[in-house]
Design a protein around this motif. Structure first.
Motif, PDB file in Angstrom:
ATOM      1  N   ILE A   5       0.872  -1.177   0.000  1.00 46.37           N
ATOM      2  CA  ILE A   5       0.000   0.000   0.000  1.00 46.37           C
ATOM      3  C   ILE A   5       0.905   1.223   0.000  1.00 46.37           C
ATOM      4  O   ILE A   5       1.788   1.352   0.851  1.00 46.37           O
ATOM      5  CB  ILE A   5      -0.931   0.045   1.232  1.00 46.37           C
ATOM      6  N   CYS A   6       0.688   2.114  -0.969  1.00 44.40           N
ATOM      7  CA  CYS A   6       1.437   3.366  -1.059  1.00 44.40           C
ATOM      8  C   CYS A   6       0.491   4.515  -0.727  1.00 44.40           C
ATOM      9  O   CYS A   6      -0.579   4.627  -1.327  1.00 44.40           O
ATOM     10  CB  CYS A   6       1.980   3.562  -2.470  1.00 44.40           C
ATOM     11  N   VAL A   7       0.902   5.342   0.218  1.00 44.66           N
ATOM     12  CA  VAL A   7       0.070   6.461   0.663  1.00 44.66           C
ATOM     13  C   VAL A   7       0.792   7.762   0.319  1.00 44.66           C
ATOM     14  O   VAL A   7       1.887   8.019   0.807  1.00 44.66           O
ATOM     15  CB  VAL A   7      -0.198   6.386   2.182  1.00 44.66           C
ATOM     16  N   ASP A   8       0.167   8.562  -0.535  1.00 45.69           N
ATOM     17  CA  ASP A   8       0.673   9.887  -0.902  1.00 45.69           C
ATOM     18  C   ASP A   8      -0.557  10.758  -1.079  1.00 45.69           C
ATOM     19  O   ASP A   8      -1.094  10.875  -2.164  1.00 45.69           O
ATOM     20  CB  ASP A   8       1.497   9.799  -2.191  1.00 45.69           C
ATOM     21  N   SER A  33      -1.540  -7.526   3.852  1.00 49.18           N
ATOM     22  CA  SER A  33      -1.354  -8.960   4.061  1.00 49.18           C
ATOM     23  C   SER A  33      -0.334  -9.164   5.179  1.00 49.18           C
ATOM     24  O   SER A  33       0.323  -8.208   5.612  1.00 49.18           O
ATOM     25  CB  SER A  33      -0.865  -9.626   2.766  1.00 49.18           C
ATOM     26  N   LYS A  34      -0.178 -10.392   5.632  1.00 42.85           N
ATOM     27  CA  LYS A  34       0.701 -10.695   6.771  1.00 42.85           C
ATOM     28  C   LYS A  34       2.105 -10.121   6.594  1.00 42.85           C
ATOM     29  O   LYS A  34       2.672  -9.567   7.510  1.00 42.85           O
ATOM     30  CB  LYS A  34       0.774 -12.206   6.985  1.00 42.85           C
ATOM     31  N   ASN A  35       2.686 -10.265   5.426  1.00 41.41           N
ATOM     32  CA  ASN A  35       4.029  -9.754   5.153  1.00 41.41           C
ATOM     33  C   ASN A  35       4.006  -8.520   4.262  1.00 41.41           C
ATOM     34  O   ASN A  35       4.986  -8.201   3.600  1.00 41.41           O
ATOM     35  CB  ASN A  35       4.895 -10.842   4.520  1.00 41.41           C
ATOM     36  N   GLY A  36       2.870  -7.798   4.267  1.00 37.38           N
ATOM     37  CA  GLY A  36       2.713  -6.624   3.418  1.00 37.38           C
ATOM     38  C   GLY A  36       3.566  -5.447   3.867  1.00 37.38           C
ATOM     39  O   GLY A  36       4.042  -5.389   5.000  1.00 37.38           O
ATOM     40  N   ILE A  37       3.739  -4.520   2.942  1.00 38.22           N
ATOM     41  CA  ILE A  37       4.550  -3.328   3.190  1.00 38.22           C
ATOM     42  C   ILE A  37       3.701  -2.083   2.955  1.00 38.22           C
ATOM     43  O   ILE A  37       2.978  -1.990   1.956  1.00 38.22           O
ATOM     44  CB  ILE A  37       5.778  -3.304   2.263  1.00 38.22           C
ATOM     45  N   LEU A  38       3.823  -1.137   3.866  1.00 33.73           N
ATOM     46  CA  LEU A  38       3.158   0.156   3.753  1.00 33.73           C
ATOM     47  C   LEU A  38       4.214   1.213   3.487  1.00 33.73           C
ATOM     48  O   LEU A  38       5.207   1.307   4.214  1.00 33.73           O
ATOM     49  CB  LEU A  38       2.421   0.479   5.062  1.00 33.73           C
ATOM     50  N   LEU A  39       4.020   2.008   2.440  1.00 37.02           N
ATOM     51  CA  LEU A  39       4.886   3.149   2.137  1.00 37.02           C
ATOM     52  C   LEU A  39       4.075   4.416   2.324  1.00 37.02           C
ATOM     53  O   LEU A  39       2.972   4.529   1.781  1.00 37.02           O
ATOM     54  CB  LEU A  39       5.385   3.103   0.691  1.00 37.02           C
ATOM     55  N   VAL A  40       4.615   5.360   3.082  1.00 40.36           N
ATOM     56  CA  VAL A  40       3.916   6.627   3.317  1.00 40.36           C
ATOM     57  C   VAL A  40       4.871   7.772   2.994  1.00 40.36           C
ATOM     58  O   VAL A  40       5.940   7.887   3.601  1.00 40.36           O
ATOM     59  CB  VAL A  40       3.429   6.760   4.782  1.00 40.36           C
ATOM     60  N   ASN A  41       4.483   8.607   2.040  1.00 37.99           N
ATOM     61  CA  ASN A  41       5.262   9.782   1.681  1.00 37.99           C
ATOM     62  C   ASN A  41       4.807  10.966   2.538  1.00 37.99           C
ATOM     63  O   ASN A  41       3.617  11.218   2.675  1.00 37.99           O
ATOM     64  CB  ASN A  41       5.058  10.118   0.196  1.00 37.99           C
TER      65      ASN A  41
END
Length: 82
Positions: A5-8, A33-41
């Motif tokens: 998930i990318c948040v901008d 998901s269990k091993n998911g990655i979140l990116l927040v700018n």
């Protein structure tokens, strides 16, 4: 569930307040998901720096691992949470 998930969410240089809440962060975590990655700018200059650091603390409260990446050509920070 999503692996990434990318948040901008900026409107110009303003970040809407409703996306600063713990409820929003918890919902992002639930959607990963269990091993998911979140990116927040986040913008990271002047008064925006303190606001970004407050958001970092919120991420650290809700995720077991949070890293910070500072792009060399911008006045931003990207938070990577897992």
């Amino acid at each position: 569930k999503f692996n990434l998930i990318c948040v901008d969410l900026y409107v110009g240089d303003n970040y809407p307040e409703k996306f600063e809440s713990e409820e929003f962060v918890k919902n992002l975590k639930k959607t990963l998901s269990k091993n998911g990655i979140l990116l927040v700018n986040r913008l990271y200059y002047g008064k925006k720096r303190a606001i970004a650091e407050k958001f970092l603390k919120l991420l650290q409260k809700n995720f077991s691992e949070v890293k910070e990446v500072y792009p060399s050509v911008a006045e931003n920070v990207v938070y990577i949470a897992q």
